[in-house]
Design an enzyme around this catalytic site. Structure first.
Site, PDB file in Angstrom:
ATOM      1  N   HIS A  46       0.794  -1.231   0.000  1.00  0.00           N
ATOM      2  CA  HIS A  46       0.000   0.000   0.000  1.00  0.00           C
ATOM      3  C   HIS A  46       0.827   1.283   0.000  1.00  0.00           C
ATOM      4  O   HIS A  46       0.297   2.378  -0.120  1.00  0.00           O
ATOM      5  CB  HIS A  46      -0.936   0.053   1.212  1.00  0.00           C
ATOM      6  CG  HIS A  46      -0.233   0.419   2.484  1.00  0.00           C
ATOM      7  ND1 HIS A  46       0.622  -0.415   3.116  1.00  0.00           N
ATOM      8  CD2 HIS A  46      -0.257   1.566   3.217  1.00  0.00           C
ATOM      9  CE1 HIS A  46       1.097   0.172   4.192  1.00  0.00           C
ATOM     10  NE2 HIS A  46       0.598   1.381   4.279  1.00  0.00           N
TER      11      HIS A  46
HETATM   12  N1  UDP Z   1      -4.005  -4.682   8.771  1.00  0.00           N
HETATM   13  C1  UDP Z   1      -5.296  -5.174   8.903  1.00  0.00           C
HETATM   14  N2  UDP Z   1      -5.944  -5.643   7.774  1.00  0.00           N
HETATM   15  C2  UDP Z   1      -5.355  -5.653   6.537  1.00  0.00           C
HETATM   16  C3  UDP Z   1      -4.041  -5.147   6.420  1.00  0.00           C
HETATM   17  C4  UDP Z   1      -3.394  -4.659   7.556  1.00  0.00           C
HETATM   18  O1  UDP Z   1      -5.855  -5.194  10.001  1.00  0.00           O
HETATM   19  O2  UDP Z   1      -5.995  -6.069   5.570  1.00  0.00           O
HETATM   20  C5  UDP Z   1      -3.324  -4.161   9.959  1.00  0.00           C
HETATM   21  C6  UDP Z   1      -2.000  -4.797  10.248  1.00  0.00           C
HETATM   22  O3  UDP Z   1      -2.174  -5.983  10.987  1.00  0.00           O
HETATM   23  C7  UDP Z   1      -1.283  -3.725  11.031  1.00  0.00           C
HETATM   24  C8  UDP Z   1      -1.815  -2.449  10.427  1.00  0.00           C
HETATM   25  O4  UDP Z   1      -3.024  -2.802   9.748  1.00  0.00           O
HETATM   26  O5  UDP Z   1      -1.633  -3.768  12.391  1.00  0.00           O
HETATM   27  C9  UDP Z   1      -0.820  -1.872   9.476  1.00  0.00           C
HETATM   28  O6  UDP Z   1      -1.403  -0.827   8.803  1.00  0.00           O
HETATM   29  P1  UDP Z   1      -0.886  -0.331   7.393  1.00  0.00           P
HETATM   30  O7  UDP Z   1      -0.116  -1.424   6.754  1.00  0.00           O
HETATM   31  O8  UDP Z   1      -2.070   0.227   6.695  1.00  0.00           O
HETATM   32  O9  UDP Z   1       0.024   0.916   7.758  1.00  0.00           O
HETATM   33  P2  UDP Z   1       1.539   1.105   8.208  1.00  0.00           P
HETATM   34  O10 UDP Z   1       1.794   0.175   9.359  1.00  0.00           O
HETATM   35  O11 UDP Z   1       2.396   0.822   7.035  1.00  0.00           O
HETATM   36  O12 UDP Z   1       1.612   2.524   8.639  1.00  0.00           O
END
Ligand code: UDP
Length: 350
Positions: free
Chosen positions: A204
């Protein structure tokens, strides 16, 4: 009585807030008011987390999602300022590195309201990432900088931030992972896709999705790997795949984004994880799964240094090669604290 306003707006922030809000139940002298900026607004990117993780319903829900960075941050700033003037909280709490983080902090600092930043001090040293700009600026104006690790503290000291503001408290996402690991739920669709084993993938990050050659190279690498890939796909990536007219290889099963309980199940039951997410890199480690990171750099440097995470960028040959040459690793847990981060934060604040 202490009044805290928590500003959040994106999926990883809901997950972090779940740990903090749950711990707050033990502190009746602290009132928390949640402001949801609406940066993420789909049911499966927002509401599902409030429902299944018992996060208090936001008192304020703004509609600032789906805009350019400037428009989104500007509208958040204006609307959060008004809320802060009405509520006069003792503290504004922000998480992570999104536009909502920066807008919450900026609105607060101009009103001389102290700011606590959870997951402070992380750096990719890549200023093209919007998240990096949000982090640096938020850290500069925060009063309580809650960092997950010693390396994050060192990053802040190098930027001239006073040591007395910095608190090494571990990673709040570890609290969440520990709490939910025995509450994980197998997704309803899982049995129907008939896989004995699979690799979990998420994509993403704007630097990957907003670049056709990078995105197609990732998909190509996943195809070459010949692994069964389960890919809960972020709406931004769905949109870009359509816009670029890219084909989804046969070995990739695309599903809607899942709720947290299902995500934990997928993480725990996967062979290994491929991601460009910050949070998922750490969850891979918490669940002792090897992580292949589709980026050139990471904020979670300890995981790479210890050999639990490989940075492969978007090169399809590299993705293929690492997927087929993984060596078994013995994981040592504990590098991001003891799972009591939210408790430490509340003790410091109160
Ligand atoms: N997550 C979720 N469902 C999904 C994909 C990710 O619950 O389909 C959770 C994942 O377990 C983690 C969080 O979303 O706790 C991560 O968010 P994201 O990857 O959007 O953002 P980043 O961590 O890169 O800021």
């Amino acid at each position: 009585m202490m009044k805290i306003i928590t500003v959040l707006g994106a999926r990883p922030q809901f997950i972090k807030a779940a740990a903090f809000s749950r711990e707050l139940i033990n502190y009746p002298e602290i009132e928390e008011i949640i402001v949801h900026t609406g940066q993420h607004y789909d049911q499966n990117m927002s509401d599902v987390f409030f429902e299944e993780m018992n996060i208090p319903y936001p008192k304020y829900k703004l509609q600032t999602g789906g805009k350019t960075h400037g428009a989104m941050t500007g509208q958040q700033l204006e609307q959060i300022e008004k809320i802060l003037l009405d509520e006069s909280p003792d503290l504004v709490l922000v998480y992570g590195d999104t536009n909502s983080t920066l807008a919450g902090a900026l609105a607060a600092v101009k009103l001389h309201i102290p700011i606590a930043h959870v997951e402070s001090g992380l750096r990719s040293f890549n200023r093209k990432m919007p998240e990096e700009i949000n982090r640096i600026l938020t850290d500069q104006i925060s009063d309580y900088l809650f960092v997950p690790s010693e390396s994050a503290k060192q990053n802040l000291l190098k930027e001239g931030i006073s040591e007395h503001k910095i608190h090494v408290v571990g990673d709040i996402m570890y609290d969440v992972s520990l709490f939910y690991q025995d509450k994980a739920v197998k997704p309803k669709w899982f049995d129907s896709i008939n896989l004995d084993n699979f690799v979990l993938c998420t994509i993403h990050r704007a630097e990957n999705t907003d670049n056709i050659s990078k995105l197609s190279s990732i998909l190509n690498g996943l195809e070459l790997s010949k692994k069964n890939i389960v890919l809960p796909l972020h709406p931004r990536t769905v949109g870009k795949i359509k816009q670029y007219g890219l084909n989804i290889p046969q070995n990739i099963k695309i599903v809607e984004p899942v709720g947290y309980l299902e995500m934990v199940w997928l993480e725990m039951n996967s062979d290994f994880i491929i991601t460009d997410s910050g949070g998922v890199q750490k969850e891979a480690y918490f669940h002792q799964k090897y992580c292949i990171t589709l980026r050139e750099e990471t904020e979670w440097v300890e995981l790479v240094e210890l050999g639990f995470n490989s940075l492969v960028g978007t090169n399809s040959q590299k993705i293929f090669s690492i997927c087929n040459n993984l060596v078994n690793k013995t994981f040592t847990l504990g590098i991001y604290g003891n799972g009591h981060t939210s408790n430490s934060i509340i003790n410091i604040l109160s």
